[in-house]
Write a protein that holds these residues in place. Structure first.
Motif, mmCIF file in Angstrom:
data_model
loop_
_atom_site.group_PDB
_atom_site.id
_atom_site.type_symbol
_atom_site.label_atom_id
_atom_site.label_comp_id
_atom_site.label_asym_id
_atom_site.label_seq_id
_atom_site.Cartn_x
_atom_site.Cartn_y
_atom_site.Cartn_z
ATOM 1 N N VAL A 1 0.801 -1.229 0.000
ATOM 2 C CA VAL A 1 0.000 0.000 0.000
ATOM 3 C C VAL A 1 0.831 1.275 0.000
ATOM 4 O O VAL A 1 0.408 2.309 -0.528
ATOM 5 N N THR A 2 1.996 1.243 0.587
ATOM 6 C CA THR A 2 2.829 2.446 0.682
ATOM 7 C C THR A 2 3.518 2.720 -0.649
ATOM 8 O O THR A 2 4.170 1.841 -1.207
ATOM 9 N N ASP A 3 3.361 3.931 -1.145
ATOM 10 C CA ASP A 3 4.025 4.316 -2.387
ATOM 11 C C ASP A 3 5.511 4.567 -2.136
ATOM 12 O O ASP A 3 5.888 5.237 -1.165
ATOM 13 N N LEU A 4 6.332 4.032 -3.016
ATOM 14 C CA LEU A 4 7.767 4.295 -2.991
ATOM 15 C C LEU A 4 8.139 4.951 -4.315
ATOM 16 O O LEU A 4 7.579 4.621 -5.370
ATOM 17 N N TYR A 5 9.116 5.860 -4.254
ATOM 18 C CA TYR A 5 9.503 6.636 -5.438
ATOM 19 C C TYR A 5 10.973 6.381 -5.740
ATOM 20 O O TYR A 5 11.808 6.326 -4.835
ATOM 21 N N ARG B 1 15.150 -1.912 14.200
ATOM 22 C CA ARG B 1 15.505 -2.978 13.264
ATOM 23 C C ARG B 1 16.448 -2.444 12.197
ATOM 24 O O ARG B 1 16.164 -2.493 10.995
ATOM 25 N N LEU B 2 17.565 -1.941 12.651
ATOM 26 C CA LEU B 2 18.508 -1.263 11.759
ATOM 27 C C LEU B 2 18.980 -2.147 10.615
ATOM 28 O O LEU B 2 19.258 -1.652 9.531
ATOM 29 N N ARG B 3 19.083 -3.444 10.855
ATOM 30 C CA ARG B 3 19.613 -4.305 9.795
ATOM 31 C C ARG B 3 18.581 -4.668 8.740
ATOM 32 O O ARG B 3 18.868 -4.675 7.545
ATOM 33 N N ASP B 4 17.356 -4.944 9.161
ATOM 34 C CA ASP B 4 16.422 -5.634 8.289
ATOM 35 C C ASP B 4 15.345 -4.779 7.636
ATOM 36 O O ASP B 4 14.723 -5.216 6.665
ATOM 37 N N TYR B 5 15.110 -3.562 8.144
ATOM 38 C CA TYR B 5 13.901 -2.846 7.724
ATOM 39 C C TYR B 5 13.781 -2.552 6.228
ATOM 40 O O TYR B 5 12.681 -2.560 5.683
ATOM 41 N N PRO B 6 14.876 -2.283 5.475
ATOM 42 C CA PRO B 6 14.678 -1.907 4.063
ATOM 43 C C PRO B 6 14.713 -3.084 3.096
ATOM 44 O O PRO B 6 14.457 -2.902 1.904
ATOM 45 N N LEU B 7 15.033 -4.287 3.572
ATOM 46 C CA LEU B 7 15.370 -5.377 2.662
ATOM 47 C C LEU B 7 14.177 -5.874 1.857
ATOM 48 O O LEU B 7 14.265 -6.073 0.639
ATOM 49 N N ALA B 8 13.051 -6.101 2.516
ATOM 50 C CA ALA B 8 11.879 -6.615 1.801
ATOM 51 C C ALA B 8 11.386 -5.607 0.764
ATOM 52 O O ALA B 8 10.953 -5.987 -0.333
ATOM 53 N N ASP B 9 11.455 -4.325 1.107
ATOM 54 C CA ASP B 9 11.017 -3.300 0.154
ATOM 55 C C ASP B 9 11.868 -3.310 -1.098
ATOM 56 O O ASP B 9 11.359 -3.225 -2.222
ATOM 57 N N ASP B 10 13.201 -3.405 -0.934
ATOM 58 C CA ASP B 10 14.092 -3.377 -2.094
ATOM 59 C C ASP B 10 13.826 -4.570 -3.010
ATOM 60 O O ASP B 10 13.749 -4.422 -4.238
ATOM 61 N N LYS B 11 13.662 -5.722 -2.412
ATOM 62 C CA LYS B 11 13.392 -6.936 -3.200
ATOM 63 C C LYS B 11 12.066 -6.798 -3.947
ATOM 64 O O LYS B 11 11.975 -7.111 -5.144
ATOM 65 N N TYR B 12 11.037 -6.305 -3.266
ATOM 66 C CA TYR B 12 9.714 -6.204 -3.893
ATOM 67 C C TYR B 12 9.690 -5.143 -4.990
ATOM 68 O O TYR B 12 8.997 -5.298 -5.996
ATOM 69 N N VAL B 13 10.461 -4.073 -4.803
ATOM 70 C CA VAL B 13 10.569 -3.038 -5.847
ATOM 71 C C VAL B 13 11.116 -3.652 -7.136
ATOM 72 O O VAL B 13 10.571 -3.434 -8.232
ATOM 73 N N ILE B 14 12.181 -4.424 -7.024
ATOM 74 C CA ILE B 14 12.798 -5.031 -8.200
ATOM 75 C C ILE B 14 11.845 -6.022 -8.856
ATOM 76 O O ILE B 14 11.743 -6.086 -10.093
ATOM 77 N N GLU B 15 11.120 -6.773 -8.046
ATOM 78 C CA GLU B 15 10.159 -7.730 -8.605
ATOM 79 C C GLU B 15 9.063 -6.998 -9.386
ATOM 80 O O GLU B 15 8.658 -7.446 -10.472
ATOM 81 N N GLY C 1 13.506 4.948 -2.542
ATOM 82 C CA GLY C 1 13.324 5.113 -1.110
ATOM 83 C C GLY C 1 12.686 3.881 -0.498
ATOM 84 O O GLY C 1 11.974 3.126 -1.170
ATOM 85 N N HIS C 2 12.947 3.661 0.779
ATOM 86 C CA HIS C 2 12.361 2.535 1.500
ATOM 87 C C HIS C 2 11.666 3.044 2.756
ATOM 88 O O HIS C 2 12.071 4.053 3.325
ATOM 89 N N ARG C 3 10.659 2.344 3.195
ATOM 90 C CA ARG C 3 10.039 2.691 4.468
ATOM 91 C C ARG C 3 11.106 2.689 5.559
ATOM 92 O O ARG C 3 11.944 1.796 5.632
ATOM 93 N N GLY C 4 11.073 3.711 6.407
ATOM 94 C CA GLY C 4 12.087 3.836 7.442
ATOM 95 C C GLY C 4 13.132 4.869 7.101
ATOM 96 O O GLY C 4 14.074 5.078 7.861
ATOM 97 N N GLY C 5 12.959 5.543 5.962
ATOM 98 C CA GLY C 5 13.943 6.528 5.532
ATOM 99 C C GLY C 5 13.594 7.943 5.967
ATOM 100 O O GLY C 5 13.459 8.237 7.144
ATOM 101 N N THR C 6 13.396 8.812 5.016
ATOM 102 C CA THR C 6 13.333 10.243 5.253
ATOM 103 C C THR C 6 12.106 10.714 6.036
ATOM 104 O O THR C 6 10.987 10.212 5.831
ATOM 105 N N PRO C 7 12.278 11.729 6.914
ATOM 106 C CA PRO C 7 11.131 12.374 7.575
ATOM 107 C C PRO C 7 10.331 13.273 6.628
ATOM 108 O O PRO C 7 9.324 13.843 7.039
#
Length: 777
Positions: free
Chosen positions: A501-505, A579-593, A560-566
């Motif tokens: 649901v969250t838009d990423l640019y 969750r400093l290590r894991d928070y952006p990983l699923a978003d990056d993978k799903y963006v590429i898919e 951009g990934h959730r957890g980034g810019t204010p």
């Protein structure tokens, strides 16, 4: 029917073969856009800076095109723009006086000063000062330039210019300004300065150096936020290039969860009596503190302090005579305070305080009086009031950049708005196009220069009136040479986050010889934040390494990934907390898919990822978390173990727990102390999942992200029996430069070419630049 089916099947199989066939890296095209080959195309202006004349609405600016640099004069009231002078004519007259030849394409106006009527201006050129009459177009020599004495960087002048403050041997000194007839004898103000508890900005020895202390506006006192790191732990680096033998370099480096992280104090020193007064400013152990403003009469210091968990902030005022402190604004915000766009402004000598807060979940401005009484919200709504552009103190109008206010505009683009700080209902939007804006106001606020741009739109430089109406185009960037070289703008895209649901640019770079019938590996260029997303919104001919990397034969993206810019609001940017290590990983993978599903020219079976610092951390975590999805990764200067990264970063973004412990002490008495506990997941814990394709790179002299981060990751991979590559750059700090930067970029090219294109040519180059000799077949 059968014939059509066979034909379709044949075309499908052919497409697949093209997609997965071995390709050759196009080094020739990438090399065309290296700095040395592209610098001429990049030398032309993409923007302007207006120099407003004598506080009026009129201004001049310079602009460089293939025709050279020219200067223009603008009178907004008359809608007039003209050449400030004809460079050839001006330099011709000077040549007649000096008998020297000058480059008319590269003249730089220095020291320009105009008369009140703006008909004449003087300027400095080489050895002389000249006067230019804009009506007669005549140049005359008026004076010989006397070289100005260099102002030493360590000199900090008092507001009345009578004294100079500096540090020496870690202590504060002052001396009189000899030019003002004052005694220039050095006078020592403090005696307690020492290493790691210093008044100096840098390590001070016997020579003068700049101090972090500041002058109060009465020129009678100075103040400083002084930091005490004497009990903090150390880190060490070995300078292996030092002659004649390697040298150990140590420095203080508080880590997350450390008991000793340094103390701060706010002190005021009277320069006549040398009396030091400590302000009663300390409230929390391990707190952060900074000076915000000092009163015009020198009697008050306004400062902010934040607790160690960074979720409580107080704006305070200190009485410099008594040292007493009063809290004006107390703010609590969980899980932490936004610092990226934090802003506190003092108007009318602190009679009004504008305070920015995320208390509603969105960054907005609020008005307080000088006693800390809340008046009202200046801005409000489900959008972000971002950085301020300017404040009209007479008209009590705040000009600022809004983010996400207009649903028709990308939420990352600065949209100019204005609001009367006493009348929130007066809020007005001044720019409406889907582009990023940067503005410069005249002193009267009747006009402003508006520079709007996107990664795929050359900047538009327009003069506008106070209502935002366009009056004239001031200049148009000249990118002809870049276009002739085959340059093409990157493309913007919008996809969904892994929550659906969250838009990423994001931004996509393609090879400039892009062929939609081909299938290209995709590389994600990452810097996840927190607090900042390395996704460009402004126009540039080259975007870091991404432009060149794409020319090898890749689709390169940054998103951009959730957890980034204010810039997207509190819920968006605090998604990363804990969750400093894991928070952006699923978003990056799903963006590429999603992109691979959307565009048939993307090869979803050949995926790369790379980044620096936080991006290096993320790229390693990604290839270890999804080893069957990412084929190759380049991890540069990554903070793989945030237990040994700086305490501010880890404790703010991952959280630190404060516990009270009772200490039994028969000598000094029983007491309660705070213990801070910190725990975070590391990349080393993922090493067992790794299946190949990783290149680790680190600068050996990195005093920000210590090389121990990469070495610990390497050790974990070795113990897990994994195959990987690693490069250490002996002289480099956290950022790379010169030959090391070139070496790093080329090794990244070769790494991705081998693993994503099947081109292992780089493995056999005996010189790092040997790729230049290879022609594509």
């Amino acid at each position: 029917m059968k014939v059509r089916y066979i034909l379709f099947l044949s075309m499908f199989l052919l497409t697949k073969l093209v997609c997965y066939a071995q390709q050759k890296a196009n080094y020739e095209l990438a090399n065309r856009f290296t700095f040395e080959n592209f610098r001429i195309a990049e030398q032309n202006s993409l923007s302007i800076y207006p120099y407003f004349i004598n506080g009026t609405d009129c201004f001049y600016f310079s602009f460089t095109t293939e025709e050279g640099t020219k200067y223009y004069y603008v009178n907004p009231a008359k809608r007039e723009k003209r050449l400030l002078f004809d460079t050839e004519e001006l330099l011709g007259q000077i040549s007649e006086m000096t008998r020297e030849a000058y480059n008319t394409k590269d003249f730089r106006l220095q020291g320009g000063k105009f008369n009140k009527k703006q008909t004449v201006f003087t300027f400095d050129f080489e050895k002389y000062k000249y006067r230019y009459d804009m009506k007669t177009k005549k140049v005359e020599r008026v004076d010989t330039l006397i070289p100005k004495p260099m102002i030493e960087l360590w000199e900090k002048y008092s507001p009345d210019s009578l004294y100079i403050m500096f540090a020496k041997n870690h202590n504060l000194y002052i001396m009189g300004n000899k030019k003002k007839g004052m005694d220039s004898t050095m006078v020592q103000l403090t005696m307690d300065g020492m290493k790691e508890y210093s008044y100096a900005e840098e390590e001070a020895d016997t020579f003068p150096t700049r101090t972090h202390a500041i002058w109060l506006k009465d020129s009678k006192r100075v103040c400083a936020v002084r930091e005490d790191y004497r009990r903090c732990g150390e880190l060490g680096l070995v300078d292996v290039m030092n002659e004649p033998r390697p040298k150990l370099i140590t420095y203080k480096y508080p880590m997350p969860g450390d008991k000793e992280v340094g103390d701060v104090e706010l002190v005021v020193i009277d320069i006549a009596t040398k009396k030091m007064t400590k302000m009663d400013a300390n409230k929390w152990p391990g707190q952060y503190m900074s000076i915000l403003y000092t009163s015009d009469d020198g009697s008050k210091i306004y400062f902010e302090r934040r607790n160690r968990a960074f979720n409580i902030q107080e704006v305070c005022v200190a009485d410099v005579e008594t040292g007493k402190v009063k809290v004006l604004i107390h703010e609590e915000d969980k899980p932490y305070m936004d610092y990226k766009m934090a802003n506190i402004m003092f108007l009318n000598d602190a009679k009004d305080i504008i305070y920015r807060s995320e208390r509603t979940g969105w960054g907005h401005y609020y008005l307080y009086d000088n006693e800390g009484n809340f008046k009202h919200a200046i801005t409000q709504g489900g959008w972000v009031a971002g950085p301020y552009a300017e404040i009209d103190t007479v008209g009590r109008t705040l000009y600022f950049y809004a983010l996400g206010k207009d649903e028709n505009i990308d939420p990352y683009y600065y949209t100019l708005c204005k609001v009367n700080i006493d009348k929130p209902e007066s809020l007005t939007q001044l720019t409406f196009d889907n582009a990023n804006h940067n503005v410069y106001f005249s002193e009267s606020f009747n006009y402003f220069v508006d520079i709007s741009e996107r990664v795929d739109m050359v900047p538009r430089i327009v003069l506008k009136d106070r209502k935002g109406r366009a009056l004239m185009e001031l200049a148009k960037p000249d990118i002809r040479r870049a276009l002739e070289m085959g340059w093409k703008a990157p493309e913007r895209f919008k996809v969904k986050a892994a929550d659906g649901v969250t838009d990423l640019y994001g931004v996509m770079w393609k090879p400039f010889d892009f062929d939609s019938t081909k299938c290209y590996p995709i590389i994600s260029s990452v810097y996840p934040g927190p607090f900042y997303e390395h996704v460009p919104t402004q126009f540039a001919l080259l975007h870091d390494d991404n432009t060149r990397l794409a020319q090898l034969g890749f689709i390169v993206i940054a998103v951009g990934h959730r957890g980034g810019t204010p810039m997207r609001g509190k819920f968006y940017h605090t998604y990363s907390y804990g969750r400093l290590r894991d928070y952006p990983l699923a978003d990056d993978k799903y963006v590429i898919e999603q992109l691979a599903d959307r565009y048939p020219f993307i090869n979803r079976k050949k995926v790369g990822i790379y980044g620096h610092s936080g991006g290096g951390f993320m790229s390693t975590a990604a290839i270890c978390t999804y080893p069957d999805f990412y084929t190759a990764a380049v991890s540069c200067a990554g903070n793989h173990d945030n237990r040994i990264y700086n305490r501010w970063w880890g404790e703010v973004h991952h959280g630190v727990k404060e516990e009270k412990v009772e200490i039994k002490d028969s000598v000094h008495g029983d007491r309660t102390e705070s213990v801070f506990k910190f725990s975070v997941s590391t990349n080393m814990q993922l090493a067992q999942n790794y299946k190949g394709g990783l290149l680790l790179i680190h600068g050996w002299m990195d005093d920000n992200v210590h090389p121990a981060h990469t070495l610990r990751m390497a050790d974990a991979l070795i113990k897990a029996g994994k195959n990987f590559d690693m490069i250490i750059l002996p002289e480099e700090n956290h950022g790379f430069g010169g030959a090391a930067e070139t070496f790093y970029e080329r090794k990244m090219w070769f790494h991705f070419a081998r693993l994503l294109l099947g081109d292992n040519t780089g493995d056999y180059f005996s010189e790092i630049e040997e790729y230049k000799n290879r022609k594509n077949e």
